[in-house]
Design an enzyme around this catalytic site. Structure first.
Site, short mmCIF file in Angstrom:
data_model
loop_
_atom_site.label_atom_id
_atom_site.label_comp_id
_atom_site.label_asym_id
_atom_site.label_seq_id
_atom_site.Cartn_x
_atom_site.Cartn_y
_atom_site.Cartn_z
N GLY A 1 -0.69 -0.62 9.77
CA GLY A 1 -1.04 0.79 9.61
C GLY A 1 -0.43 1.41 8.37
CB CYS B 1 -7.72 4.00 3.75
SG CYS B 1 -6.53 3.09 2.82
N GLY C 1 -1.63 -13.83 0.09
CA GLY C 1 -1.10 -12.87 1.05
C GLY C 1 -0.27 -13.51 2.14
N GLY D 1 -6.89 -16.32 2.43
CA GLY D 1 -6.63 -17.65 2.98
C GLY D 1 -6.08 -18.68 2.03
N GLY E 1 -5.54 -15.14 6.38
CA GLY E 1 -5.16 -16.54 6.51
C GLY E 1 -6.34 -17.48 6.32
N GLY F 1 0.84 -1.18 0.00
CA GLY F 1 0.00 0.00 0.00
C GLY F 1 0.88 1.24 0.00
CB THR G 1 -7.54 -7.97 6.71
OG1 THR G 1 -7.46 -6.55 6.80
CG2 THR G 1 -6.22 -8.50 6.19
#
Ligand SMILES: Cc1cc2nc3c(=O)[nH]c(=O)nc-3n(C[C@H](O)[C@H](O)[C@H](O)COP(=O)(O)OP(=O)(O)OC[C@H]3O[C@@H](n4cnc5c(N)ncnc54)[C@H](O)[C@@H]3O)c2cc1C
Ligand SMILES: Cc1cc2nc3c(=O)[nH]c(=O)nc-3n(C[C@H](O)[C@H](O)[C@H](O)COP(=O)(O)O)c2cc1C
Ligand code: FES
Lengths: 320, 253
Positions: A73, A130, A265, A244, A217, A47, A193
């Site tokens: 963050g 965000c 990821g 996942g 995950g 990001g 997420t």
């Protein structure tokens, strides 16, 4: 014969449908020591914001059942510094997708302005999870109208392929998906997420300094798969599925649910060579089942489920 | 050495203390002292993340880890049997440098001793005069003392409760070792101990190298999950900027 793995996302033709998910692959260099990044369909970098972001204080990570929470963050060096790192990736002759973040539409547009002339950047992925600082801190991605406005503005600012990354932390992800498509997105990626938290019962404190974090995950795979199924049915643009995936069979599930490509990821953290392994595993799956091209299996589970149809066949609904 | 992922066969699993195990794996991880590996403790997706462990010792055909059962992951690891395969990625991170002085003072606190055996061997091989200080809360926390003693020219053990060695915090006994010839300091252990060692180094004007810990996910610098605040206010990734840092980088000058 080796099966044809190529897929199209907007203006890009990917040599295979597998890419790392943003934030789990840095700017690529960390994993380039394990294998040649030319084996990827695309490279998706961290990001990136207009100015450098320092991110959250530690502790930033917590393990949870079959998954993990992160509250990084969006620490990143800002678009100018990122450009230098992205240029290094040109040697791999693989499309580079830059994940773009900001606190306001203006900040998103600044990133595009800094990077748009850069030939090393092939596409953008808008991270709309965000908080929208101007509008009370609610994530951009939770309101179809806000999404529509943001995506339209970015669409006008770039000719490059534009992917919008959806947040799962919404009531109706299909409405958000349609808003992004209507505003001119070339593709959608999902899911980001899921918002979660963890508390240490012994110390009686939240594990993350930020209190909450994003869950990723295997724990989130069923949610992700369901959302990919719903969204790919509702839109006419390609969907990049994630959440996942740890092996080729997981990736195939997403393709069968209607994803045109997949992103991996946090599985990088348990297996640095997961992406090339999944590419090989998908090819082996196609061969084993007699498919000549990965495109043949996109959305196939929907046919099996009773003809609701993959998106291309969607127009023919009434035939049955 | 570039890190790589490999399947390693478990050769031996020895209990060397209360809840403390020494694990020997077959294969080469060409590590420097202070580097670490990430281990898949169980062939399953839960627990999900790999566990970071320092290289306790290594040779061209073995890798040895020293670990304490601290939770579910290390408990599962302690149940793995000889002949089973473990996925290991490494070597990772920056290890201890050889240092400039002819004398090395090495301080271990509890499980912080794990990476220091290999360091002692390395310092020995470099011809240094080595003083080793080994502290723990109680006698049960001091393990493999003979191995450590055999690699040091001077050896001092201490426990907080006095159940073995000198009574007190190990850092209380380090000062005399720094008063003679110029020495480099090396340490691994709990944060308060590292802070005390950094203060000793500052006072003696010695170079000081500290090995730190943090929660990790990737272990390779990609996720930015393991950061600590450096003395200059900027972030440091423990996995790739460390785990060994110069003391002033963490605690300032
Ligand atoms: C660079 C490095 C080297 C290490 N070397 C050793 C060693 O040689 N011997 C040894 O016994 N221990 C070592 N540790 C600590 C070891 O990694 C933890 O004790 C272990 O991860 C605990 O896992 P668990 O599942 O048993 O505990 P749980 O508390 O159930 O673990 C939950 C999560 O927290 C993480 N975690 C828990 N404690 C720690 C910790 N102290 N440091 C980092 N992460 C932690 C785990 O990895 C896991 O992701 C090292 C840590 C780091 C960062
Ligand atoms: C440590 C970490 C950092 C992440 N950073 C970003 C980010 O910068 N931008 C973004 O859009 N998603 C980010 N994500 C979300 C992932 O790209 C992905 O959507 C999510 O983790 C689900 O996939 P997974 O289960 O395969 O990890 C991050 C995830 C993790 C674990
Ligand atoms: S553990 Fe991922 S950056 Fe250090």
């Amino acid at each position: 014969m080796t099966p044809d793995l190529t897929v199209k996302i907007g203006k890009l033709t990917l040599r295979n449908p597998v890419m790392p998910a943003s934030g789990c692959f840095g700017y690529g260099e960390e994993y380039a020591v394990f294998y040649s990044l030319e084996q990827l369909g695309a490279i998706v970098v961290k990001g990136t914001t207009a100015k450098p972001w320092t991110g959250n204080p530690p502790v930033r990570l917590a393990e949870t059942p079959a998954g993990m929470l992160n509250a990084i963050g969006l620490q990143n060096p800002g678009a100018e510094a990122a450009r230098e790192k992205i240029r290094q990736l040109q040697q791999y002759n693989t499309p580079v997708i830059v994940n773009v973040a900001g606190h306001s539409p203006k900040e998103y547009l600044q990133v595009i302005r800094i990077l748009d002339e850069e030939p090393a950047v092939s596409a953008y992925e808008l991270n709309i999870s965000c908080p929208n600082v101007r509008d009370g801190g609610l994530a951009f991605g939770t309101d179809p109208q806000v999404v529509n406005t943001l995506v339209q503005a970015v669409r006008q600012a770039t000719e490059k392929t534009l992917i919008v990354k959806l947040s799962p932390n919404v009531t109706d992800i299909v409405a958000i998906a349609r808003a992004a498509e209507d505003a001119g997105a070339d593709a959608l990626s999902l899911i980001n997420t899921l918002l979660g938290m963890a508390i240490d019962s012994e110390t009686r404190r939240p594990l993350l300094a930020n209190l909450t974090g994003g869950l990723s995950g295997p724990a989130i795979k069923p949610v992700a798969l369901r959302m990919v199924w719903q969204v790919s049915e509702a839109v006419h643009i390609p969907v990049i599925g994630m959440g996942g995936i740890t092996c080729a069979a997981d990736a195939v599930e997403f393709l069968l649910a209607g994803a045109t490509a997949v992103a991996i990821g946090s599985a990088h953290f348990i297996n640095p060579t997961v992406c090339p392994e999944v590419v090989q595993g998908i090819a082996a799956y196609l061969t084993r089942h007699g498919f000549r091209a990965v495109r043949e299996i996109i959305g196939l589970a929907k046919k099996a489920a009773g003809g609701e149809g993959e998106k291309d066949a969607g127009k023919d609904h009434c035939r049955s | 050495m570039m890190p790589k992922k490999q399947e390693m066969m478990l050769l031996r699993q020895e209990q060397v203390g209360e809840d403390i195990f020494r694990l020997t794996l077959q294969g080469e991880v060409a590590a420097l002292p202070g580097q670490f590996v990430q281990v898949g403790v169980a062939p399953a997706l839960d627990p999900y993340l790999l566990r970071p462990f320092s290289v306790h010792d290594c040779s061209p055909d073995t890798l040895t880890l020293l670990y304490r059962i601290a939770g579910r992951g290390t408990l599962l690891l302690s149940r793995r049997q000889p002949g089973e395969m473990l996925t290991v990625t490494g070597p990772l991170g920056r290890g201890f440098p050889a240092g400039k002085a002819d004398r090395a003072v090495v301080v271990a606190g509890g499980m912080g001793a794990a990476p220091l055996l290999y360091l002692l061997r390395f310092l020995r091989a470099a011809g240094k005069d080595v003083a080793f200080f080994y502290g723990a809360r109680t006698a049960a926390g001091l393990v493999l003392q003979d191995s450590y003693r055999s690699l040091a020219d001077e050896y001092t053990a201490a426990t907080e409760d006095g159940s073995a060695g000198k009574k007190g915090l190990v850092t209380q006994f380090v000062h005399p070792a720094l008063s003679g010839k110029k020495a480099d300091l090396y340490a691994c252990g709990p944060l308060p101990m590292l802070r005390a060692v950094a203060a000793l180094a500052k006072e003696a004007g010695a170079d000081c190298y500290l090995s730190l810990e943090a929660r990790m996910a990737c272990g390779v610098g990609a996720c930015l999950g393991c950061v600590i605040r450096g003395a200059d206010g900027g972030w440091r990734r423990v996995c790739t900027d460390g785990p060994v840092f110069r003391a002033e980088e963490v605690f300032g000058r």
